[in-house]
Enzyme design. Structure first.
Site, PDB file in Angstrom:
ATOM      1  N   HIS A   1      64.770 -37.659  89.317  1.00 35.06           N
ATOM      2  CA  HIS A   1      63.524 -37.138  89.882  1.00 35.06           C
ATOM      3  C   HIS A   1      62.681 -38.293  90.388  1.00 35.06           C
ATOM      4  O   HIS A   1      62.652 -39.370  89.800  1.00 35.06           O
ATOM      5  CB  HIS A   1      62.745 -36.312  88.860  1.00 35.06           C
TER       6      HIS A   1
ATOM      7  N   HIS B   1      58.906 -39.421  91.077  1.00 36.38           N
ATOM      8  CA  HIS B   1      57.498 -39.137  90.806  1.00 36.38           C
ATOM      9  C   HIS B   1      56.685 -39.537  92.041  1.00 36.38           C
ATOM     10  O   HIS B   1      56.819 -40.659  92.535  1.00 36.38           O
ATOM     11  CB  HIS B   1      56.961 -39.978  89.645  1.00 36.38           C
TER      12      HIS B   1
HETATM   13  P1  5GP Z   1      60.557 -39.124  83.247  1.00 34.86           P
HETATM   14  O1  5GP Z   1      59.811 -39.578  82.034  1.00 34.86           O
HETATM   15  O2  5GP Z   1      61.954 -38.663  82.868  1.00 34.86           O
HETATM   16  O3  5GP Z   1      60.562 -40.117  84.355  1.00 34.86           O
HETATM   17  O4  5GP Z   1      59.752 -37.900  83.817  1.00 34.86           O
HETATM   18  C1  5GP Z   1      59.893 -36.596  83.365  1.00 34.86           C
HETATM   19  C2  5GP Z   1      58.649 -35.878  83.781  1.00 34.86           C
HETATM   20  O5  5GP Z   1      58.869 -34.499  83.638  1.00 34.86           O
HETATM   21  C3  5GP Z   1      57.428 -36.224  82.932  1.00 34.86           C
HETATM   22  O6  5GP Z   1      56.408 -36.779  83.750  1.00 34.86           O
HETATM   23  C4  5GP Z   1      57.032 -34.893  82.322  1.00 34.86           C
HETATM   24  O7  5GP Z   1      55.637 -34.723  82.237  1.00 34.86           O
HETATM   25  C5  5GP Z   1      57.672 -33.899  83.261  1.00 34.86           C
HETATM   26  N1  5GP Z   1      58.020 -32.649  82.638  1.00 34.86           N
HETATM   27  C6  5GP Z   1      58.723 -32.476  81.483  1.00 34.86           C
HETATM   28  N2  5GP Z   1      58.857 -31.176  81.206  1.00 34.86           N
HETATM   29  C7  5GP Z   1      58.240 -30.496  82.194  1.00 34.86           C
HETATM   30  C8  5GP Z   1      58.070 -29.099  82.456  1.00 34.86           C
HETATM   31  O8  5GP Z   1      58.498 -28.230  81.714  1.00 34.86           O
HETATM   32  N3  5GP Z   1      57.362 -28.787  83.584  1.00 34.86           N
HETATM   33  C9  5GP Z   1      56.881 -29.727  84.437  1.00 34.86           C
HETATM   34  N4  5GP Z   1      56.225 -29.302  85.521  1.00 34.86           N
HETATM   35  N5  5GP Z   1      57.038 -31.053  84.226  1.00 34.86           N
HETATM   36  C10 5GP Z   1      57.717 -31.432  83.117  1.00 34.86           C
END
Ligand code: 5GP
Length: 149
Positions: free
Chosen positions: A135, A137
């Site tokens: 993903h 951001h």
């Molecule tokens: P990572 O830490 O893997 O780079 O980012 C994962 C992102 O997914 C985090 O910023 C977290 O807030 C977001 N996230 C996790 N679960 C959910 C969800 O159920 N819904 C949404 N909209 N975002 C989520």
């Protein structure tokens, strides 16, 4: 952290802010995996609601549940195809990687981020990745700092 605490950290990262583990704790509790479904599969299938801001046949963009700025959007491929993270990218992924970045630019424009924005791809435990479905951001609407934490 024992197995129970790991599960609590992962679950609480999907509940509400007062019990939310820090992003770092969630990342360290996450298990890097090549094939397990993630929460993003349920967001793609709409089994879990999200605020979608852009969608086409390849990419879904929706607001992050824990926004780190006035605008915080996640862009994901609708088909993961082994791309649990950027470190797993292979040549066949070049098109979708380019499409994710180009879509991020379109969504930034749509969100009115004309003064700039930040693109982040966390990878692996040290990169603070907590969801193993690649993903992008897109964060904006405030002044960013450098270096990142
Ligand atoms: P990572 O830490 O893997 O780079 O980012 C994962 C992102 O997914 C985090 O910023 C977290 O807030 C977001 N996230 C996790 N679960 C959910 C969800 O159920 N819904 C949404 N909209 N975002 C989520």
């Amino acid at each position: 952290m024992n197995q129970h605490q790991n599960r609590v950290a992962i679950l609480s990262s999907h509940i509400s802010p007062p019990v939310m583990a820090s992003e770092k704790e969630a990342a360290l509790a996450a298990t890097p995996s090549d094939d397990s479904p993630t929460i993003f599969d349920k967001i793609i299938s709409k089994d879990i609601p999200s605020t979608v801001v852009f969608e086409d046949d390849k990419v879904l963009a929706f607001r992050d549940i824990t926004p780190q700025g006035p605008v915080h959007i996640l862009l994901i491929p609708k088909v993961r195809d082994g791309l649990t993270g950027l470190s797993k990218a292979e040549e066949r992924h070049i098109d979708i990687l380019g499409r994710l970045l180009y879509t991020a630019k379109l969504v930034a424009k749509q969100e009115g981020l004309d003064e700039g924005f930040r693109i982040v791809i966390n990878d692996g435990p040290q990169g603070c990745q907590s969801v193993y479905h690649i993903h992008v951001h897109l964060i904006g609407g405030r002044q960013m700092n450098w270096p990142p934490g």
